[in-house]
Motif scaffolding. Structure first.
Motif, PDB file in Angstrom:
ATOM      1  N   GLN A 165      -7.056   3.409  -5.267  1.00 43.35           N
ATOM      2  CA  GLN A 165      -8.208   2.751  -4.640  1.00 43.35           C
ATOM      3  C   GLN A 165      -9.316   3.755  -4.306  1.00 43.35           C
ATOM      4  O   GLN A 165     -10.489   3.421  -4.328  1.00 43.35           O
ATOM      5  CB  GLN A 165      -7.762   2.033  -3.359  1.00 43.35           C
ATOM      6  N   LYS A 166      -8.901   4.971  -3.979  1.00 49.67           N
ATOM      7  CA  LYS A 166      -9.900   5.963  -3.586  1.00 49.67           C
ATOM      8  C   LYS A 166     -10.519   6.701  -4.775  1.00 49.67           C
ATOM      9  O   LYS A 166     -11.375   7.562  -4.589  1.00 49.67           O
ATOM     10  CB  LYS A 166      -9.282   6.971  -2.607  1.00 49.67           C
ATOM     11  N   SER A 181      -7.329   5.053   5.425  1.00 55.00           N
ATOM     12  CA  SER A 181      -8.570   4.365   5.041  1.00 55.00           C
ATOM     13  C   SER A 181      -9.840   5.077   5.508  1.00 55.00           C
ATOM     14  O   SER A 181     -10.914   4.779   5.027  1.00 55.00           O
ATOM     15  CB  SER A 181      -8.560   2.915   5.514  1.00 55.00           C
ATOM     16  N   PHE A 182      -9.722   6.034   6.460  1.00 53.12           N
ATOM     17  CA  PHE A 182     -10.930   6.721   6.905  1.00 53.12           C
ATOM     18  C   PHE A 182     -11.389   7.783   5.904  1.00 53.12           C
ATOM     19  O   PHE A 182     -10.576   8.437   5.265  1.00 53.12           O
ATOM     20  CB  PHE A 182     -10.699   7.414   8.244  1.00 53.12           C
ATOM     21  N   TYR A 183     -12.670   7.927   5.796  1.00 52.55           N
ATOM     22  CA  TYR A 183     -13.204   9.066   5.054  1.00 52.55           C
ATOM     23  C   TYR A 183     -14.381   9.634   5.832  1.00 52.55           C
ATOM     24  O   TYR A 183     -14.994   8.930   6.638  1.00 52.55           O
ATOM     25  CB  TYR A 183     -13.649   8.667   3.641  1.00 52.55           C
ATOM     26  N   GLN A 193       0.833  -1.207   0.000  1.00 53.48           N
ATOM     27  CA  GLN A 193       0.000   0.000   0.000  1.00 53.48           C
ATOM     28  C   GLN A 193       0.870   1.261   0.000  1.00 53.48           C
ATOM     29  O   GLN A 193       1.227   1.759   1.064  1.00 53.48           O
ATOM     30  CB  GLN A 193      -0.898   0.005   1.244  1.00 53.48           C
ATOM     31  N   ASN A 220     -10.799  -1.890   1.312  1.00 51.15           N
ATOM     32  CA  ASN A 220      -9.603  -2.405   0.631  1.00 51.15           C
ATOM     33  C   ASN A 220      -8.341  -1.626   0.993  1.00 51.15           C
ATOM     34  O   ASN A 220      -7.235  -2.049   0.695  1.00 51.15           O
ATOM     35  CB  ASN A 220      -9.809  -2.443  -0.889  1.00 51.15           C
ATOM     36  N   VAL A 221      -8.505  -0.486   1.646  1.00 48.48           N
ATOM     37  CA  VAL A 221      -7.323   0.264   2.083  1.00 48.48           C
ATOM     38  C   VAL A 221      -6.899  -0.171   3.486  1.00 48.48           C
ATOM     39  O   VAL A 221      -5.727  -0.158   3.836  1.00 48.48           O
ATOM     40  CB  VAL A 221      -7.606   1.783   2.040  1.00 48.48           C
ATOM     41  N   CYS A 222      -7.870  -0.587   4.303  1.00 48.59           N
ATOM     42  CA  CYS A 222      -7.576  -1.034   5.669  1.00 48.59           C
ATOM     43  C   CYS A 222      -6.837  -2.361   5.650  1.00 48.59           C
ATOM     44  O   CYS A 222      -7.212  -3.272   4.921  1.00 48.59           O
ATOM     45  CB  CYS A 222      -8.878  -1.205   6.456  1.00 48.59           C
ATOM     46  N   TYR A 225       0.261   1.234   7.722  1.00 46.68           N
ATOM     47  CA  TYR A 225       0.901   2.427   7.188  1.00 46.68           C
ATOM     48  C   TYR A 225       1.722   3.072   8.289  1.00 46.68           C
ATOM     49  O   TYR A 225       1.505   2.813   9.468  1.00 46.68           O
ATOM     50  CB  TYR A 225      -0.157   3.419   6.715  1.00 46.68           C
ATOM     51  N   ASP A 279     -12.505   2.644   4.048  1.00 48.71           N
ATOM     52  CA  ASP A 279     -12.367   1.933   2.777  1.00 48.71           C
ATOM     53  C   ASP A 279     -11.812   0.545   3.073  1.00 48.71           C
ATOM     54  O   ASP A 279     -10.668   0.408   3.496  1.00 48.71           O
ATOM     55  CB  ASP A 279     -11.401   2.679   1.852  1.00 48.71           C
ATOM     56  N   PHE A 338      -8.650  11.628   4.664  1.00 46.28           N
ATOM     57  CA  PHE A 338      -7.674  12.063   5.663  1.00 46.28           C
ATOM     58  C   PHE A 338      -6.301  11.524   5.300  1.00 46.28           C
ATOM     59  O   PHE A 338      -5.891  10.484   5.789  1.00 46.28           O
ATOM     60  CB  PHE A 338      -8.090  11.595   7.057  1.00 46.28           C
ATOM     61  N   SER A 373     -14.621  13.488   2.300  1.00 52.50           N
ATOM     62  CA  SER A 373     -13.307  14.048   2.634  1.00 52.50           C
ATOM     63  C   SER A 373     -12.367  12.919   3.014  1.00 52.50           C
ATOM     64  O   SER A 373     -12.742  12.032   3.783  1.00 52.50           O
ATOM     65  CB  SER A 373     -13.415  15.004   3.813  1.00 52.50           C
TER      66      SER A 373
END
Lengths: 511, 715
Positions: free
Chosen positions: A309-310, B676-678, A301, B620-622, A440, B618, A336, A334
């Motif tokens: 991905q976003k 991963s948070f939005y 990642q 798939n990001v987590c 991350y 998200d 972060f 939004s």
């Protein structure tokens, strides 16, 4: 001798357990029956588990005032007629405490899970095996009624307590009929229509009517008959197709088909070794599990990946569904993002990246430097920025991070091969070691550090004959310890123990 | 306040022969009005908060009868109210949670008990003991003995509880002594019914005023009055109490066929004893029992001749007395010895010394007693079989379940404004190492539980700062103390802040200002800005702090994790000596939701534009490390099994209970966690502008979105 009907309700804060209890009392009172309820709300009403206890004396001729039956304030193990649990672990807890018995207990429980804090904070998978609770309910309850009442409540736009009351009505165990319970909801006067919808849905579900949950387990996608997928199908055993197919698609999606070919090449070597080791039953666990972690590692990642991905076509749809936005409601999203020096270095070309990193290493401020990016993915400029970042994919092969990850992967695969010479179990654990690499920033660094500690502390010594007598076991314990806490306390203890044990072993060798 | 008690208030108006149905503690409240009290006061706390809450809502009834109601700042103030009954024949009642509240009140209580009372004085104690208790485990019994007050423990049966409440005033007046009456949690919350009588107007009240003050030095707690008062306790008040308890039959005796044995119990445990007897086939559903029972609705003082009368002729008697020390059992031993009876007394040898007497505990103890006593006409084999059956059921369940069920301790509510403060402390500890935190009583005590585990000691309500004074100077870095706004007004301002300024303590105080005493049900406090009658009060924490000389003071919105961390770090590192105070301010989310939800519903129904905020992850990001949960613990931030076939670990997930407080984003940002948070803001009832803008954006983003084969194979 007539005895009271004993009802114990276990609920979580905010699920309306108190209202459910009130409905039962209201119905029994309307029926002219002696009834008593009590509860332990206290601070448990915030978020913890809480219980309500009701007794109804099933004789309409019993006096209500002078000479009324003496009802209990505490549930007795072995003495419950109706056990209600608004969540599966609460049902398990009731069984643990002896409140569910084959001679008299009807168990009405929702089969969904609300995870406990200990399950949620685990660094890996802390969830308990819920199938055991379901099986235990089947054995211990006189009549188990388990269903996902929470999902039903959501469908009906109501609270779970109404659905459960419906299930209780249909279980036909109380000395009051369904019409009385329905009337109690009406008498309550709050959100009557929604509650009645839930009540009826609960009844229908116990009768076996209404929509059934159809969520079948996700089937792996079939392999395509062309290209790399065809090659995978031809060259790898069937037991590995699902995972390796998923892995192959993942790494191609991450980079390009050539990267997919590299994935298959790498897996070929693992497969060849497992074939020589000859594992039982044609299951090829080493190939399968290495394939799983290799794909995750190769598709690491980085900011390019996250930006991609976003800004996928289906992402906005997914977010809208997740937050329950109606078709005509605009949704502002939004993000972060807060990349630091390490994230920036990782997409720079290898040489430049190393220079910047050396510079940053000399300055505390640079190490702490982070760029807060509050991107609005639904806005044109925000989206564009994400697409530009995602567009760096072609560039990635030249980045420092890419170079470092490939080196790390190469070393790990080599360790798996060498471990295979000691034993297939040990090789499996070395493969499993890659599970530690995730996340991350600090999380990622901690995972990498633990990975290195276990390689240095257990894997390397074992490969040179200095390690513990059962290296597979020691490594499995080490991985578990690394996932036990995020301070590294358990891991350091585990490594000390292993160190001492192998230290003794080497002394014995010398002797 | 947490809920409205308008319906309950109506029940307080019931008259002669009408039917009251409701909670135990409300039945007691009604009994007070039937007893002709002139004043009622107290301090909230489970399980007796409802008494205060209902009184606060029942202003019109109280005003009409001239009764004075006081929402006291703490239990000491409540106990001190009872001074009215020392000189004047005014009946009154105060209420609090025991034993913690009794501890706070004990100075006033000792003086009250010594002076003695003319008007009936009742102290209602929510005895928070056992399962679900939120305080240290002690008994109120010792307070009754040491100060010579009488202690009642009524059988949990509405008509009995109401009758005994009324009789408590007679007992108090007959003996010139304040009476304490304890109710366990389940008794406070038990739903039952009784026939009411008319409320009684007090003789002295706001409607019938006094004009002549009474002066009697005998009532003052100074020598030599104090010596006379002590003699009076022993020579007059105690015998008078014993006589009234006996003559008015406050204790109850239930006969049984097997009269060679018997059971003596605290009144509060009667139902549980009956249930155990029923389970063993020794009593019927209506409480008709084979074994004689002696129910002590008054546990102090005991009535010697009544005790002797019950025990005489019995081979063995079981004492059912919850908690330790075994005051009753020891006292009964002494009484039997004095009465020269050789009845065997069994108690804590078959029942546990400590802990709550649940149904199962009592069943086991009762069977052990009967097996030892071998009463006439009772077959013992089935009794042992029942105990064995229950043990077998539990063993089987444990085996089938395989592992203990995960614990579910209470924690901060979804969106709680206090949670972010502890996230900030956790982040601060990453930079500065572990910090000693002197915690306090309140919702914020949950910080000591997972996932924060912050707080090294809890010494009592409002005592956070005071409990840091000796340990602070012994540390190489400053210590942090915590206090809620409730604790601040309860006593923290004087025992903590004023003292720290006075002693020039170099430490840090965090005050959680959420607007109410929230753990007890959001009762108003001085800094709420208005009192129970909704009159503005003009009191606030900041002015109070400045007034006692605090110089370093910052007020920070709790949800700003980064700012909070920065302020804490500054407080930790500034060269400035003395007390540094940070007020962490944001409204209790429970109260806020209750306030804004109906407003939002109304706006939506009227077609007005409303923006709803929610957080999401998200999937798939987590990557499933759950660091975010370890820094938050919000109930709406949970996990779910990953739908990615490659990933083993469950991924983070925000469920639909999210109130959009913003902590997830703040933590992800302040802790540099993961991307991963939005935050999603859903525009409900969008206007034309919203719709047009959204349409344009959708169109352009559609053009910008790649249709490449790679992206189409989205993972």
């Amino acid at each position: 001798m007539t005895r009271p009907v004993a009802i114990l309700i276990a609920a979580l804060g905010g699920e309306g357990g108190g209202v459910l209890t009130d409905w039962l009392v209201e119905a029994a009172t309307a029926e002219g029956l002696p009834v008593q309820k009590t509860s332990i709300p206290g601070v448990a009403q915030r978020t913890g588990a809480t219980t309500y206890y009701v007794e109804i004396y099933p004789d309409r001729d019993a006096p209500l005032d002078d000479g009324a039956p003496v009802l209990g304030l505490y549930p007795s193990p072995g003495g419950i007629d109706l056990m209600v649990a608004s969540e599966l672990v609460e049902a398990g807890r009731a069984m643990e405490m002896g409140f569910v018995t084959p001679d008299r207990t009807t168990l009405v429980a929702s089969s969904h899970r609300i995870y406990a804090i200990g399950e949620k904070t685990a660094l890996g998978d802390g969830l308990i095996d819920h199938s055991r609770i379901v099986r235990a309910a089947g054995t211990l309850a006189k009549r188990p009624i388990l269903s996902d009442f929470a999902a039903l409540a959501r469908e009906q736009g109501t609270v779970i307590n109404a659905v459960i009351l419906g299930a209780i009505a249909e279980a036909d165990i109380l000395p009051v009929g369904a019409e009385r319970l329905e009337a109690a909801i009406r008498a309550g006067g709050v959100a009557v229509e929604a509650s009645l919808r839930g009540f009826n849905a609960g009844r229908a579900s116990v009768r076996g009517e209404g929509p059934k949950a159809t969520a079948a387990p996700a089937r792996p996608r079939a392999l395509s008959a062309s290209g790399l997928e065809a090659q995978l199908q031809a060259e790898f055993p069937a037991a590995c197709h699902a995972i390796l197919g998923e892995g192959l698609r993942r790494v191609i999606d991450f980079q390009d088909p050539a990267y997919g070919a590299l994935y298959l090449d790498r897996m070929q070597r693992i497969l060849a070794q497992e074939q020589t080791l000859g594992t039982a039953g044609g299951e090829f666990p080493l190939t399968r599990e290495t394939g799983r972690y290799l794909a995750l590692w190769m598709a690491y990642q980085d900011v390019i990946r996250v930006a991609d991905q976003k800004s996928r076509p289906d992402r906005l749809t997914a977010v809208r569904a997740e937050v329950g936005a109606k078709a005509d409601e605009p949704v502002r999203i939004s993000e972060f993002l807060k990349p630091g020096i390490e994230e920036i270095v990782s997409v720079l070309p290898a040489g430049l990246g190393r220079t910047v990193r050396r510079w940053a290493a000399r300055s505390e401020r640079a190490r702490q430097l982070h760029f807060t990016m509050r991107l609005r993915t639904d806005s044109i400029s925000g989206y564009l920025r994400l697409r530009l970042l995602a567009g760096l994919r072609g560039w990635r092969r030249r980045s420092l991070r890419f170079e470092e990850e490939q080196a790390g992967i190469g070393r790990w695969l080599e360790l798996i091969e060498r471990a295979g010479r000691i034993g297939p179990d040990f090789a499996m654990q070395v493969a499993e070691l890659a599970r530690l690499i995730k996340g991350y920033g600090d999380t990622h660094e901690r995972g990498r550090a633990n990975f290195e500690l276990l390689i240095g502390g257990i894997v390397e010594p074992a490969l040179t004959g200095q390690g513990p007598t059962d290296p597979a076991r020691a490594l499995a314990d080490g991985i578990a310890a690394a996932l036990a806490d995020d301070k590294g306390t358990a891991l350091h203890q585990a490594l000390e123990t292993t160190g001492e044990a192998s230290g003794d072993g080497s002394r014995r060798n010398v002797a | 306040m947490e809920r409205s008690f308008a319906r309950e208030v109506e029940k307080l108006k019931l008259g002669d022969g009408e039917l009251f149905e409701g909670e135990g503690i409300l039945a007691i409240t009604k009994a007070l009005l039937q007893s002709g009290v002139s004043y009622v006061g107290g301090y909230q706390g489970a399980p007796v908060s409802h008494l205060i809450d209902v009184m606060a809502d029942a202003r019109s009834i109280l005003d009409d009868m001239g009764i004075h109601f006081e929402a006291c700042p703490n239990e000491a103030a409540a106990a001190a109210m009872c001074a009215a009954s020392i000189n004047y024949p005014m009946r009154g009642a105060v209420v609090w949670k025991s034993t913690v509240g009794t501890n706070v009140a004990s100075d006033a209580l000792s003086n009250l008990a010594s002076a003695g009372v003319k008007g009936g004085t009742l102290i209602i104690l929510g005895e928070d003991y056992g399962e679900g208790a939120s305080i240290i485990q002690e008994r109120s019994h010792a307070f009754a003995m040491k100060s010579q007050m009488w202690l009642m423990d009524p059988r949990p049966h509405h008509p009995t509880m109401v009758r005994l409440t009324e009789q408590a005033f007679e007992l108090s007046e007959a003996s010139g002594t304040p009476v304490m009456m304890e109710f366990r949690i389940r008794a406070c919350h038990v739903h039952g019914r009784f026939r009411t009588s008319d409320n009684k107007r007090p003789a002295i009240s706001r409607n019938d005023l006094l004009s002549e003050p009474d002066f009697d030095y005998e009532r003052i707690c100074l020598p030599p009055s104090t010596y006379t008062q002590e003699q009076d306790k022993v020579k007059r008040r105690f015998p008078a109490a014993v006589d009234l308890v006996r003559d008015h039959k406050l204790n109850e005796i239930f006969a049984g066929a097997s009269d060679d044995v018997g059971i003596v119990m605290q009144g509060g445990l009667y139902n549980s004893v009956i249930r155990a007897l029923q389970q063993l086939g020794l009593a019927d559903a209506f409480g008709r029992t084979d074994i004689p029972l002696y129910v002590l609705n008054v546990t102090y003082p005991l009535v010697p001749d009544e005790v002797a009368g019950f025990c005489a002729g019995k081979r063995a008697v079981l004492v059912v007395e919850e908690g330790q020390p075994a005051f009753l059992e020891d006292a009964l031993h002494a009484l039997l010895r004095k009465a020269d009876l050789n009845t065997t007394l069994v108690g804590k040898d078959v029942l546990p010394m400590a802990g709550e007497y649940t149904a199962e505990v009592l069943l086991n103890g009762l069977v052990a007693f009967l097996e030892g006593a071998v009463p006439d006409g009772i077959e013992l084999a089935p009794l042992g079989a029942e105990v064995a059956r229950i043990a077998r059921i539990k063993a089987e369940a444990a085996e089938l379940l395989g592992a203990p069920m995960p614990k579910r301790p209470p924690g901060f509510c979804t969106g709680c404004p206090e949670r972010p403060v502890f996230s900030a402390i956790k982040l601060l500890e990453r930079d500065m190492g572990r910090i000693h935190v002197a915690a306090d009583i309140g919702c914020h005590t949950f910080s000591t539980l997972a996932p924060f585990n912050i707080g090294n000691s809890v010494l009592g309500y409002g005592l956070g700062l005071a409990s840091s004074t000796a340990v602070g100077p012994a540390f190489d870095k400053r210590v942090i103390s915590i206090m809620g706004d409730g604790g601040f007004w309860h006593n923290g301002l004087t025992s903590g802040v004023t003292s720290a300024v006075f002693n020039k303590n170099d430490s840090i105080l965090l005050i959680m200002n959420n607007g109410y005493t929230s753990a007890t049900g959001q009762q108003y406090i001085p800094s709420t800005g208005k009192n129970f009658a909704n009159e503005p009060t003009g009191q606030d924490i900041e002015h109070a702090l400045r007034g006692v000389g605090v110089k370093w003071l910052k007020t920070i919105t709790t949800y700003r994790v980064g700012e909070m961390k920065k302020a804490l770090k500054e407080a930790m590192t500034t060269k400035l000596p003395g007390l540094k105070v940070i007020i962490a301010e944001s409204e209790c989310q429970l109260a806020r939701q209750r306030r804004i939800k109906p407003l939002i519903r109304k706006q939506l129904a009227a077609g007005k534009r409303v923006v709803r905020t929610r957080f999401g992850v998200d999937e798939n990001v987590c990557t499933g490390d759950h660091a975010c949960i370890r820094l938050s613990g919000c109930p709406s931030l949970t996990v779910k099994p990953s739908s990615d076939p490659l990933r083993r670990d469950p991924v983070a997930h925000v469920d639909q209970s999210c109130v959009g407080c913003g902590l997830c984003g703040e933590v992800a940002d302040a802790a540099v966690l993961c991307p991963s948070f939005y935050r999603a803001e859903i525009v409900q009832n969008p206007g034309l502008g919203d719709r047009l803008l959204a349409a344009v954006r959708r169109r352009v983003i559609g053009w910008l979105t790649p249709k490449s084969p790679n992206a189409a194979q989205a993972s």
